[in-house]
Each structure stands twice: as structure tokens, then as C-alpha cells.
Design an enzyme around this catalytic site. Sequence first.
Site, PDB file in Angstrom:
ATOM      1  N   ARG A 129      18.917   2.249  12.475  1.00  0.00           N
ATOM      2  CA  ARG A 129      18.268   1.111  12.173  1.00  0.00           C
ATOM      3  C   ARG A 129      16.853   0.894  12.643  1.00  0.00           C
ATOM      4  NH1 ARG A 129      23.432  -0.648  13.181  1.00  0.00           N
ATOM      5  NH2 ARG A 129      24.723  -0.931  11.452  1.00  0.00           N
ATOM      6  N   LYS A 151       4.573   0.681   4.730  1.00  0.00           N
ATOM      7  CA  LYS A 151       5.232   0.850   3.765  1.00  0.00           C
ATOM      8  C   LYS A 151       5.824   2.259   3.986  1.00  0.00           C
ATOM      9  CE  LYS A 151       3.318  -1.993   0.221  1.00  0.00           C
ATOM     10  NZ  LYS A 151       2.935  -2.095  -1.082  1.00  0.00           N
ATOM     11  N   GLU A 193      -9.677   5.684  -2.668  1.00  0.00           N
ATOM     12  CA  GLU A 193      -9.269   4.327  -2.026  1.00  0.00           C
ATOM     13  C   GLU A 193     -10.466   3.853  -0.954  1.00  0.00           C
ATOM     14  OE1 GLU A 193      -6.515   3.124  -3.085  1.00  0.00           O
ATOM     15  OE2 GLU A 193      -5.183   4.920  -3.523  1.00  0.00           O
ATOM     16  N   LYS A 235      -8.005  -2.073   5.373  1.00  0.00           N
ATOM     17  CA  LYS A 235      -6.641  -2.231   5.054  1.00  0.00           C
ATOM     18  C   LYS A 235      -5.904  -2.933   6.250  1.00  0.00           C
ATOM     19  CE  LYS A 235      -2.359  -0.256   3.449  1.00  0.00           C
ATOM     20  NZ  LYS A 235      -1.764   0.823   2.739  1.00  0.00           N
ATOM     21  N   GLU A 245       3.704  -8.415   1.855  1.00  0.00           N
ATOM     22  CA  GLU A 245       3.530  -8.676   0.655  1.00  0.00           C
ATOM     23  C   GLU A 245       3.879  -9.920  -0.064  1.00  0.00           C
ATOM     24  OE1 GLU A 245       3.913  -5.035  -1.910  1.00  0.00           O
ATOM     25  OE2 GLU A 245       1.492  -5.185  -2.428  1.00  0.00           O
ATOM     26  N   ARG A 255      -2.065  -8.876   0.218  1.00  0.00           N
ATOM     27  CA  ARG A 255      -1.978  -7.255   0.345  1.00  0.00           C
ATOM     28  C   ARG A 255      -2.262  -6.647  -1.024  1.00  0.00           C
ATOM     29  NH1 ARG A 255       2.094  -4.271   4.274  1.00  0.00           N
ATOM     30  NH2 ARG A 255       1.799  -2.258   3.614  1.00  0.00           N
ATOM     31  N   ASN A 259      -4.185  -3.209  -4.591  1.00  0.00           N
ATOM     32  CA  ASN A 259      -3.987  -2.594  -5.758  1.00  0.00           C
ATOM     33  C   ASN A 259      -4.964  -2.624  -6.780  1.00  0.00           C
ATOM     34  OD1 ASN A 259      -1.497  -1.782  -5.423  1.00  0.00           O
ATOM     35  ND2 ASN A 259      -0.265  -3.618  -6.108  1.00  0.00           N
ATOM     36  N   HIS A 262      -5.455  -0.498  -9.670  1.00  0.00           N
ATOM     37  CA  HIS A 262      -4.145   0.225  -9.619  1.00  0.00           C
ATOM     38  C   HIS A 262      -3.051  -0.004 -10.784  1.00  0.00           C
ATOM     39  CE1 HIS A 262      -5.116   1.887  -5.724  1.00  0.00           C
ATOM     40  NE2 HIS A 262      -3.756   2.344  -5.301  1.00  0.00           N
ATOM     41  N   HIS A 266      -1.374   3.354 -12.183  1.00  0.00           N
ATOM     42  CA  HIS A 266      -0.040   3.738 -12.400  1.00  0.00           C
ATOM     43  C   HIS A 266       0.162   4.323 -13.852  1.00  0.00           C
ATOM     44  CE1 HIS A 266       0.441   1.628  -8.227  1.00  0.00           C
ATOM     45  NE2 HIS A 266       0.153   2.961  -8.075  1.00  0.00           N
ATOM     46  N   HIS A 278      -3.876  10.929  -7.907  1.00  0.00           N
ATOM     47  CA  HIS A 278      -3.762   9.385  -7.787  1.00  0.00           C
ATOM     48  C   HIS A 278      -5.242   8.897  -7.664  1.00  0.00           C
ATOM     49  CE1 HIS A 278      -2.542   5.607  -6.538  1.00  0.00           C
ATOM     50  NE2 HIS A 278      -3.102   5.511  -5.460  1.00  0.00           N
TER      51      HIS A 278
HETATM   52  N1  LIG Z   1       2.956   4.041   2.367  1.00  0.00           N
HETATM   53  C1  LIG Z   1       1.967   3.759   1.706  1.00  0.00           C
HETATM   54  O1  LIG Z   1       1.298   2.441   1.834  1.00  0.00           O
HETATM   55  C2  LIG Z   1       1.342   4.635   0.863  1.00  0.00           C
HETATM   56  C3  LIG Z   1      -0.109   4.467   0.197  1.00  0.00           C
HETATM   57  C4  LIG Z   1      -0.565   5.510  -0.527  1.00  0.00           C
HETATM   58  C5  LIG Z   1       0.173   6.305  -0.888  1.00  0.00           C
HETATM   59  N2  LIG Z   1       1.318   6.659  -0.475  1.00  0.00           N
HETATM   60  C6  LIG Z   1       1.867   8.131  -0.582  1.00  0.00           C
HETATM   61  O2  LIG Z   1       1.280   8.972  -0.224  1.00  0.00           O
HETATM   62  C7  LIG Z   1       1.582   9.915  -1.106  1.00  0.00           C
HETATM   63  C8  LIG Z   1       0.256  10.967  -1.290  1.00  0.00           C
HETATM   64  O3  LIG Z   1      -0.125  11.315  -0.117  1.00  0.00           O
HETATM   65  P1  LIG Z   1      -1.329  12.497  -0.169  1.00  0.00           P
HETATM   66  O4  LIG Z   1      -2.470  12.697  -1.153  1.00  0.00           O
HETATM   67  O5  LIG Z   1      -1.780  12.696   1.302  1.00  0.00           O
HETATM   68  O6  LIG Z   1      -0.470  13.851  -0.633  1.00  0.00           O
HETATM   69  P2  LIG Z   1       0.575  14.675   0.189  1.00  0.00           P
HETATM   70  O7  LIG Z   1       1.195  14.075   1.298  1.00  0.00           O
HETATM   71  O8  LIG Z   1       1.522  15.009  -1.219  1.00  0.00           O
HETATM   72  O9  LIG Z   1      -0.303  16.013   0.611  1.00  0.00           O
HETATM   73  C9  LIG Z   1      -0.879  16.821  -0.476  1.00  0.00           C
HETATM   74  C10 LIG Z   1      -1.072  18.330   0.118  1.00  0.00           C
HETATM   75  O10 LIG Z   1      -2.069  18.336   0.941  1.00  0.00           O
HETATM   76  C11 LIG Z   1      -1.456  19.115   1.943  1.00  0.00           C
HETATM   77  N3  LIG Z   1      -2.372  18.870   3.310  1.00  0.00           N
HETATM   78  C12 LIG Z   1      -2.055  17.652   3.878  1.00  0.00           C
HETATM   79  N4  LIG Z   1      -3.025  17.570   4.672  1.00  0.00           N
HETATM   80  C13 LIG Z   1      -3.667  18.954   4.732  1.00  0.00           C
HETATM   81  C14 LIG Z   1      -4.707  19.328   5.535  1.00  0.00           C
HETATM   82  N5  LIG Z   1      -5.503  18.749   6.356  1.00  0.00           N
HETATM   83  N6  LIG Z   1      -5.342  20.597   4.833  1.00  0.00           N
HETATM   84  C15 LIG Z   1      -4.859  21.279   3.868  1.00  0.00           C
HETATM   85  N7  LIG Z   1      -3.729  20.624   3.260  1.00  0.00           N
HETATM   86  C16 LIG Z   1      -3.227  19.567   3.595  1.00  0.00           C
HETATM   87  C17 LIG Z   1      -0.097  18.668   2.122  1.00  0.00           C
HETATM   88  O11 LIG Z   1       0.860  19.743   2.613  1.00  0.00           O
HETATM   89  C18 LIG Z   1       0.509  18.604   0.442  1.00  0.00           C
HETATM   90  O12 LIG Z   1       0.686  19.868  -0.183  1.00  0.00           O
HETATM   91  C19 LIG Z   1       2.422   9.750  -2.088  1.00  0.00           C
HETATM   92  O13 LIG Z   1       3.687  10.106  -2.139  1.00  0.00           O
HETATM   93  C20 LIG Z   1       2.047   8.211  -2.214  1.00  0.00           C
HETATM   94  O14 LIG Z   1       3.221   7.615  -2.818  1.00  0.00           O
HETATM   95  C21 LIG Z   1       1.833   5.663   0.279  1.00  0.00           C
HETATM   96 ZN   LIG Z   2      -3.736   3.924  -4.110  1.00  0.00          ZN
END
Ligand SMILES: NC(=O)c1ccc[n+]([C@@H]2O[C@H](COP(=O)([O-])OP(=O)(O)OC[C@H]3O[C@@H](n4cnc5c(N)ncnc54)[C@H](O)[C@@H]3O)[C@@H](O)[C@H]2O)c1
Ligand SMILES: [Zn+2]
Length: 376
Positions: A129, A151, A193, A235, A245, A255, A259, A262, A266, A278
Site C-alpha cells: 500500500r 499521477k 508541454e 506544474k 484534481e 490542475r 490539459n 489536450h 488526445h 504526444h
Molecule cells: N503522470 C503524469 O502526470 C504524466 C504526464 C505526462 C505524461 N505521462 C506519461 O509519460 C509517458 C510518456 O513519457 P516520455 O515521453 O518520457 O516517453 P517514454 O517514457 O516512453 O520514453 C520514450 C523513449 O525514450 C527513451 N529514453 C528515455 N530517456 C532517454 C534519454 N535520456 N536518452 C535517450 N533515450 C531516452 C525511453 O527508453 C523510451 O524508449 C506516457 O506514458 C504518458 O502517459 C504521465
Molecule cells: Zn501532455
Amino acid sequence: VSLARIPVLAETPYEVLVGELSQEVLATELGTMLSGALGYSATRVGLVYAKDPNLEHIVGRVRVALGSLGLITTELRVPAGEAGKDAAVAAACWEQLGKAGFTRSDALITVGGGATTDLGGFVAATWLRGIPVVHIPTTLLAMVDAAVGGKTGINTGSGKNLVGCFYEPSGVLCDLTALATLPQPEFVSGLAEVIKCGFIADPIILQLVEQSPTQELVAGSEVTRELVERSITVKASVVSADLKERGGIADHPGREALNYGHTLAHAIERVENYQVRHGEAVSIGCVFVAELSALVGNLNHETVSQHRAVLSKVGLPVSYQSQKFEPLAAAMRIDKKSRGDVLRFVVLKEVGHPVILSNPEPSFLRAAYAAIGGQT
Ligand SMILES: NC(=O)c1ccc[n+]([C@@H]2O[C@H](COP(=O)([O-])OP(=O)(O)OC[C@H]3O[C@@H](n4cnc5c(N)ncnc54)[C@H](O)[C@@H]3O)[C@@H](O)[C@H]2O)c1
Ligand SMILES: [Zn+2]
């Protein structure tokens, strides 16, 4: 060396550190975050990281830091990207934590992009938990968005991020040196972003993008450091005011302001089967919603043009030439179902002043869609 410390006023406040971290600083700060979270020095940590050769460098630095802190490390290697945000991957992590005998006095560290911090945060939230977690985001998007704000989640066959919870980390370490290996299109996608944060809350972000030579809008530059700091500050303050939220204060959307752009983004991602990045979808979505903001009467046309100028300057798309209004509208309706029954947009009154627009006239949506190059 400048190291920014940005507070997030969660139930248990924590800090987001931003800077080019030396090996020594990385170890010191990681140690402080872990002992702060646990109330005493940790002895064992689980290291959740994406299987990606590009990350070996930063994962190696974290291993060295953990070693110098005398911590026993259990390695949880997970698939990079969305493939990691999967129930089977979470289950495999739980199995490993169980076999290693992880208790509440142990902690997790995540290293990777937003997908890895989302998954690792979810595993930390659910094991016993909740055990402490420190995020070390390695993409621009993860630094300015995913790793901050609590999140967490995984995907299911029915859609993205359908399973998860709010779970704040004990700290976030943004080591800007990690961005050196990030492919430029991924970096640019993260800038969407950043620019979004500029429009909803911090006009200096927009000025920095406008005034910097394009060759400085890359990893490793001074302006990037400032953009990352400022975006995280936006943020962090939005999240601090609206942790779960539930809505903002006065007419601020809380929060939900994050979006901005967005709702359409989406829908584009869905209609394009997630084959667009994205940030690219968000960029188009921001121009769309700026046009919508002007149509509903709030926003002046100079600010709409500013959207196109700033986003296109960094190489983001600002139009979407397609005849997909109906499928996009349908996708936006699906999106709205998950939040009640109202189609909601974050629109701008002016830079820094986002408000909610509910159920706009379909004619306005069509007009905004036409303004970004679509045919209705
Ligand atoms: N929790 C939240 O509030 C929130 C907000 C926005 C996005 N997200 C989530 O984040 C994800 C997208 O994140 P992302 O864009 O970081 O993508 P990702 O985590 O999918 O990474 C993209 C690719 O880049 C590679 N990578 C990472 N760091 C690197 C580096 N320094 N050098 C080279 N390659 C590298 C990774 O291994 C992967 O193959 C989505 O799943 C989305 O839903 C969450
Ligand atoms: Zn976003």
C-alpha cells in the site's frame, strides 16, 4: 553549479531538483531524499529502469551513487516506453519485490521517461500500500510533466492510463545531463508541454523561446535549464493548489489547466492510432484551442499568432490538414465520457489566464478545426 529546488506542497511536501548533477551531488541528494522519506537511512532500494541502451549511462551513475550510499540494490529492468506500462510488467515487479523481501522501510527509484516513472510510481504506490519512491526522469517530458504531480498508472486493453492512482514521490531529481542522448524529436515533443506552461501561466517561458537562437533550444543549453525550471515551477504550483484534481480556486481551472491543448490532442492521438508524438498532438491542440478561445470571444488574435510562432519556431506542427472532424469529434466525446458528460476545453482569456469552456457550439469547433487546416 546551480541547482534549483522547486517545492511541491503535497500532503507530504517534496522537492524537485533541477541541474547538471555531478556524481557526488547525485549521491548526496538521493541519500537525503531517501532518508527524508523513510525517517532514517535506507538499507535497500529497488531500481526500476527502462531497458534501453541509451539509458545505461545514467542508470550507471545512479548505481554508483547507490553504491556509495552503501545501499543494497534490487534491479527491476522493465521494457522501455509504453510496453512497460502493463499489468504483467507491474506484476513481475511485485514478484521481484516479494522475492527480495521488500518491506515498508525500503524504497524504489525510477530512472527513465514518463512511461517508466508512471509504472514505477504505480508499483511503489501499490507495494504494501505504498513505499517511498524517488523519480529520476530522463526525458524532457518526464522532467516537466510526468514525474511531477503524483499521477501514476498503467495502460489496459481498453485505453491508456485507465489504471492508476495519485501517489506523490519523496523527491524528483532532474539531471539535465541525461537529456544529452535524447533524440531531438523527443526533445522537441517535450517542448510542447514547456510552451503550454508558458501560455497557461508563465509568459517568460514564451519570451525565452521567442528570443533564443534556435540552436540554443537544445539539450545542454542555459536556456533549456531555465525553461525546465520554469515549467516545473508552473506544474508544481498548479498541482500544489489542486493535489487531487478536484478543481481550482475562484475561476482558475486548477490542475485541469494543464490539459490546455489536450482535448483535441488526445483525440488526434486516438484517431492516428498513437502514431503521432504526444507533444506534436499537444502543439496542434494548443493552436486549435487558441483559435477556439478567440472565437468564443476571449483571446486576441496576436496571442493566437503567438501560439503559431512559438510552437513552429521549435519545430512543432501548428496545423493538421485532414478531413477527420467527425472521427475527432467522436473521439473527444469518448474522452468526455470518462469525466462526466460535458465536453470541456481549457481556453485562454489571455496569456496566464486559463478558464474552462463547457460544451461549445459545434460551429465554433468546426471553425477552429478549419483554422488549423482541417476540412469539415
Ligand atoms: N503522470 C503524469 O502526470 C504524466 C504526464 C505526462 C505524461 N505521462 C506519461 O509519460 C509517458 C510518456 O513519457 P516520455 O515521453 O518520457 O516517453 P517514454 O517514457 O516512453 O520514453 C520514450 C523513449 O525514450 C527513451 N529514453 C528515455 N530517456 C532517454 C534519454 N535520456 N536518452 C535517450 N533515450 C531516452 C525511453 O527508453 C523510451 O524508449 C506516457 O506514458 C504518458 O502517459 C504521465
Ligand atoms: Zn501532455
